[in-house]
Motif scaffolding. Structure first.
Motif, mmCIF file in Angstrom:
data_model
loop_
_atom_site.group_PDB
_atom_site.id
_atom_site.type_symbol
_atom_site.label_atom_id
_atom_site.label_comp_id
_atom_site.label_asym_id
_atom_site.label_seq_id
_atom_site.Cartn_x
_atom_site.Cartn_y
_atom_site.Cartn_z
ATOM 1 N N ALA A 67 0.869 -1.094 0.078
ATOM 2 C CA ALA A 67 -0.059 -0.130 -0.046
ATOM 3 C C ALA A 67 0.915 1.408 0.106
ATOM 4 O O ALA A 67 2.106 1.295 0.181
ATOM 5 C CB ALA A 67 -1.034 0.035 1.046
ATOM 6 N N GLU A 68 0.215 2.440 -0.435
ATOM 7 C CA GLU A 68 1.102 3.796 -0.133
ATOM 8 C C GLU A 68 0.767 4.315 1.010
ATOM 9 O O GLU A 68 -0.236 3.854 1.681
ATOM 10 C CB GLU A 68 0.277 4.776 -1.249
ATOM 11 N N GLY A 69 1.849 5.247 1.527
ATOM 12 C CA GLY A 69 1.516 5.634 2.828
ATOM 13 C C GLY A 69 0.441 6.401 3.339
ATOM 14 O O GLY A 69 -0.001 6.574 4.380
ATOM 15 N N SER A 70 -0.123 7.074 2.199
ATOM 16 C CA SER A 70 -1.290 7.887 2.472
ATOM 17 C C SER A 70 -2.651 7.014 2.416
ATOM 18 O O SER A 70 -3.799 7.671 2.781
ATOM 19 C CB SER A 70 -1.459 8.812 1.086
ATOM 20 N N ASN A 71 -2.483 5.841 1.994
ATOM 21 C CA ASN A 71 -3.546 4.848 2.364
ATOM 22 C C ASN A 71 -3.133 3.576 2.786
ATOM 23 O O ASN A 71 -3.279 2.393 2.015
ATOM 24 C CB ASN A 71 -4.397 5.149 1.170
ATOM 25 N N SER A 72 -2.509 3.457 4.041
ATOM 26 C CA SER A 72 -1.747 2.397 4.192
ATOM 27 C C SER A 72 -2.347 1.020 5.019
ATOM 28 O O SER A 72 -1.904 0.135 5.005
ATOM 29 C CB SER A 72 -0.523 2.830 5.080
ATOM 30 N N ASP A 73 -3.634 1.196 5.453
ATOM 31 C CA ASP A 73 -4.197 0.432 6.646
ATOM 32 C C ASP A 73 -4.365 -0.902 5.653
ATOM 33 O O ASP A 73 -5.292 -0.672 4.492
ATOM 34 C CB ASP A 73 -5.255 0.874 7.110
ATOM 35 N N MET A 74 -4.239 -2.189 5.905
ATOM 36 C CA MET A 74 -4.507 -3.204 5.221
ATOM 37 C C MET A 74 -5.292 -4.060 6.483
ATOM 38 O O MET A 74 -4.959 -4.103 7.622
ATOM 39 C CB MET A 74 -3.320 -4.276 4.871
ATOM 40 N N TYR A 75 -6.363 -4.883 6.102
ATOM 41 C CA TYR A 75 -7.003 -5.654 6.820
ATOM 42 C C TYR A 75 -6.391 -7.219 7.129
ATOM 43 O O TYR A 75 -5.922 -7.891 6.019
ATOM 44 C CB TYR A 75 -8.421 -5.986 6.542
ATOM 45 N N LEU A 76 -6.350 -7.743 8.268
ATOM 46 C CA LEU A 76 -6.114 -9.278 8.464
ATOM 47 C C LEU A 76 -7.488 -9.746 8.889
ATOM 48 O O LEU A 76 -8.101 -9.710 9.806
ATOM 49 C CB LEU A 76 -4.991 -9.226 9.490
ATOM 50 N N LEU A 77 -7.726 -10.868 7.658
ATOM 51 C CA LEU A 77 -9.099 -11.666 8.061
ATOM 52 C C LEU A 77 -8.677 -13.175 8.614
ATOM 53 O O LEU A 77 -7.822 -13.803 7.799
ATOM 54 C CB LEU A 77 -9.953 -11.729 6.822
ATOM 55 N N PRO A 78 -8.843 -13.352 9.762
ATOM 56 C CA PRO A 78 -8.385 -14.745 10.203
ATOM 57 C C PRO A 78 -9.028 -16.011 9.318
ATOM 58 O O PRO A 78 -10.254 -15.976 9.258
ATOM 59 C CB PRO A 78 -8.717 -14.712 11.555
ATOM 60 N N VAL A 79 -8.242 -16.984 8.942
ATOM 61 C CA VAL A 79 -9.006 -17.955 8.279
ATOM 62 C C VAL A 79 -8.380 -19.460 8.644
ATOM 63 O O VAL A 79 -9.267 -20.360 8.422
ATOM 64 C CB VAL A 79 -8.609 -17.957 6.595
#
Length: 360
Positions: A67-79
């Motif tokens: 991701a870019e620093g200006s929109n950096s949050d990624m989600y972790l979905l437990p599987v």
């Protein structure tokens, strides 16, 4: 060395401390390279029993090539959920899919489509077993145990070898094996490989999406165990140039029809379909769309040529090997020897199922 041992002794004192009321969960995910594994932990007030018990989380994707620093949050979905062999007790390893800011799968998330493909093919009960080859190195990238100047004796005595002058790093292999068993990984075996400091472990047989889940967790455990020994694990398909074997992730594959009496006909049909899709498979079988495998699949050192498809009974120089016992029994499985050691098992198993089952 004394300081290292002293640090571990002190560290182990703290590891004996426990809080039975709370659980540490180590969240694992694949980064933007498609090869690297990242992790971070959090405390839960209860023991999770299934992946959905673990809350969705987030991380900085700009630091993992996602991701870019200006929109950096990624989600972790437990599987998927495994026991933690390092913290032990009720603590868990939580394998996660990565989602982007809009909750759609990240480009490196090959699991998402693989899971859908496996659902479509569930009636065929596709089984996989992957032979994960890897190489141990010092922190400077030099193969572990090799002379600092020059080379060890030529290949020959190292495969499944025994003895100080034939195997390097057995303690790491044994520790990893037990860590996998404790965690609940479906590990089937391990052995020294043809090149010194090169090893292999096998995961499976596992059905459907479980193959990718278990292999990725086994890889995490391998890196984590080697970290404790001060040794590096590389999945480079050709870690040493010259007259040395490369490293692959040979994929053994069967369907219910292949495993039943007379299943050799379905195996032969699958081989024909794999031949027609050779170029497409090569692009999927390593993260660099064939560039890594180009260094390994030369037609030498127990490999086929990347440019030609081949198949044969008991032929380790072929793209697809039919084990001799399978040819005799007229049923069983096939071995696709083309996937590179750094392949994504989700991508590999998905395309094999698509080609042999869903493209009919």
């Amino acid at each position: 060395m004394t300081n290292i041992h002293m640090s571990k002794e002190i560290f182990n004192r703290y590891m004996e401390l426990s809080d039975n009321a709370r659980v540490i969960c180590e969240y694992l995910w694949i980064d933007g390279t498609g090869e690297g594994i990242r992790s971070k932990c959090r405390t839960l007030e209860f023991e999770p029993k299934v992946p959905s018990d673990c809350p969705m989380w987030n991380y900085d994707g700009s630091s993992t090539y996602q991701a870019e620093g200006s929109n950096s949050d990624m989600y972790l979905l437990p599987v998927a959920l495994f026991k933690d062999p390092f913290r032990c007790g009720l603590n868990k390893l939580v394998l996660c899919e990565v989602l982007k800011y809009n909750k759609k799968p990240a480009e490196s998330n090959k699991r998402h489509t693989c899971a859908k493909t496996m659902v479509k093919a569930k009636d065929a009960h596709p089984w996989f077993g992957i032979e994960q080859e890897y190489t141990l190195t010092d922190v400077d990238g030099h193969p572990y145990g090799w002379p600092k100047s020059g080379f060890p004796a030529p290949q020959g005595p190292y495969y499944c070898g025994v003895g100080t002058n034939k195997v390097y790093g057995r303690d790491i292999v044994e520790a990893h094996y037990r860590a996998c068993l404790y965690a609940g990984v479906n590990i089937a075996g391990a052995n020294a490989e043809v090149m010194p400091a090169q090893w292999e472990f096998q995961v499976g047989p596992s059905e459907g999406i479980d193959m990718g889940d278990h292999l990725w967790v086994a890889r995490y455990l391998l890196h984590r165990v080697a970290e404790d020994f001060g040794v590096v694990v590389t999945l480079d398909p050709k870690p040493v140039e010259g007259n040395w074997n490369g490293a692959g992730a040979h994929c053994n594959y069967s369907t219910l029809g292949m495993r039943e009496p007379g299943g050799i006909k379905e195996i032969e049909d699958a081989v024909e379909r794999l031949e027609k899709a050779h170029e497409r498979h090569i692009k999927v079988y390593d993260p660099k769309e064939g560039k890594d495998n180009e260094r390994r699949l030369t037609g030498k050192h127990e490999t086929s040529s990347i440019y030609e498809f081949s198949a044969g009974v008991a032929n380790r120089g072929a793209s697809i090997r039919i084990p001799r016992q399978v040819a005799e029994d007229k049923c069983g499985y096939l071995e696709d020897r083309r996937p590179s050691s750094n392949c994504d098992p989700y991508a590999v198993t998905e395309i094999i199922v698509e080609t042999t089952l869903l493209s009919k």
